[in-house]
Design an enzyme around this catalytic site. Structure first.
Site, short mmCIF file in Angstrom:
data_model
loop_
_atom_site.label_atom_id
_atom_site.label_comp_id
_atom_site.label_asym_id
_atom_site.label_seq_id
_atom_site.Cartn_x
_atom_site.Cartn_y
_atom_site.Cartn_z
N ASP A 37 0.79 -1.25 0.00
CA ASP A 37 0.00 0.00 0.00
C ASP A 37 0.82 1.30 0.00
OD1 ASP A 37 -1.86 -1.99 0.26
OD2 ASP A 37 -2.79 -1.25 2.10
N LYS A 158 -6.98 -5.15 -2.89
CA LYS A 158 -7.72 -5.64 -1.71
C LYS A 158 -8.68 -4.57 -1.22
CE LYS A 158 -4.15 -4.13 1.52
NZ LYS A 158 -4.95 -3.09 2.20
N CYS A 203 -1.96 -2.58 7.72
CA CYS A 203 -1.93 -3.57 6.64
C CYS A 203 -0.63 -4.37 6.61
CB CYS A 203 -2.20 -2.88 5.31
SG CYS A 203 -3.91 -2.32 5.23
C1 VGL Z 1 -4.75 0.88 5.59
C2 VGL Z 1 -6.16 2.00 7.00
C3 VGL Z 1 -7.23 1.75 6.17
C4 VGL Z 1 -3.35 0.42 5.28
C5 VGL Z 1 -5.79 0.62 4.74
O1 VGL Z 1 -3.02 0.22 4.11
O2 VGL Z 1 -2.56 0.25 6.22
N1 VGL Z 1 -4.94 1.57 6.71
N2 VGL Z 1 -7.02 1.06 5.04
#
Ligand code: VGL
Ligand code: ZN
Length: 258
Positions: A37, A158, A203
């Site tokens: 991410d 995802k 994540c």
């Molecule tokens: C994430 C918060 C909400 C991440 C994803 O990638 O860590 N954090 N969605």
């Protein structure tokens, strides 16, 4: 090819090198790097981790990850993307369209960003509320432009189910569906999973925990991660260590993979 000293011994460095080669002929590790991410919204967009309690800078993972990609030859490389539909359950502005269960510690009326509520539905579901982020196709959902994207690497999306959040790149938070990562790691016979990226305590942590639960040797690259909350980052590290994962810095990875 080895330098023997006058007693016929090899040097400490060469011994280390020999040992490394020998053990790898037995173990035959197959390495996969998961880059989690590294998207605009987490770095400078709507869910910038710099605005969260740990006040870390997501931009700082890019240079060390690029360096890792340039210096270490992993057998497979995956980039994950948080990839939400507009009506996603984790967005606080969608709360009005959802039903909070009476047992929720915070009600729909009092809920603030970063709070956890319990949603009603076929199953009760704990859900942390985030600002709207990583909406499919938006700028915020793009990988940061300075992140090196390797040819023949694989992107894994995802969080695409509007009703279930997904922190881990293996499964959604309710373990209802797997991503393509599971079958792709299997088909490559991966044995060792290296994890880095954003957010450390969300994540990255969930992905490392799932990798360990499947039985992969799991290596968390500490200096290539930035997170949301310092106490939660510590919890993430302890969870990984308790499950016999390994935590290293990027400069230690080269010797492990080659
Ligand atoms: C994430 C918060 C909400 C991440 C994803 O990638 O860590 N954090 N969605
Ligand atoms: Zn998300």
């Amino acid at each position: 090819v080895f330098d023997f000293d006058k007693d016929g011994k090899i040097s400490r460095d060469e011994f280390g090198y020999c040992w490394n080669c020998w053990i790898k002929t037995i173990v035959r590790p197959v390495s996969a790097l998961l880059i989690i991410d590294v998207q605009n919204d987490f770095i400078s967009g709507s869910l910038s981790i710099s605005q969260c309690s740990a006040q870390q800078n997501g931009l700082e993972v890019i240079e060390p990850i690029n360096h890792l990609l340039e210096t270490v030859s992993f057998d497979a490389i995956f980039y994950s993307l948080d990839w939400h539909p507009s009506d996603h359950v984790s967005f606080i502005d969608n709360l009005k369209n959802r039903k909070v269960h009476p047992s929720s510690p915070v009600s729909a009326e009092e809920a603030q960003t970063y709070d956890t509520v319990i949603f009603d539905g076929p199953h009760l579901m704990h859900q942390r509320l985030w600002p709207r982020h990583c909406v499919q196709g938006s700028w915020g959902a793009e990988l940061h432009k300075d992140l090196k994207v390797i040819e023949n690497s694989v992107k894994v999306y995802k969080g695409t189910n509007p009703d279930v959040d997904s922190y881990s790149v293996f499964w959604d938070n309710k373990k209802l569906t797997q991503t393509t990562l599971v079958s792709q790691l299997k088909s490559k016979n991966a044995t060792d999973v290296y994890v880095c990226g954003l957010a450390y305590d969300v994540c990255v942590g969930a992905t490392a925990a799932d990798a360990l639960s499947i039985g992969y040797r799991t290596i968390l690259i500490d200096d290539c991660c930035r997170g949301v909350d310092l106490a939660d980052i510590e919890k993430t590290k302890n969870t990984v260590l308790n499950q016999f994962g390994v935590i290293v810095n990027a400069d230690q990875v080269k010797g492990m993979v080659e």
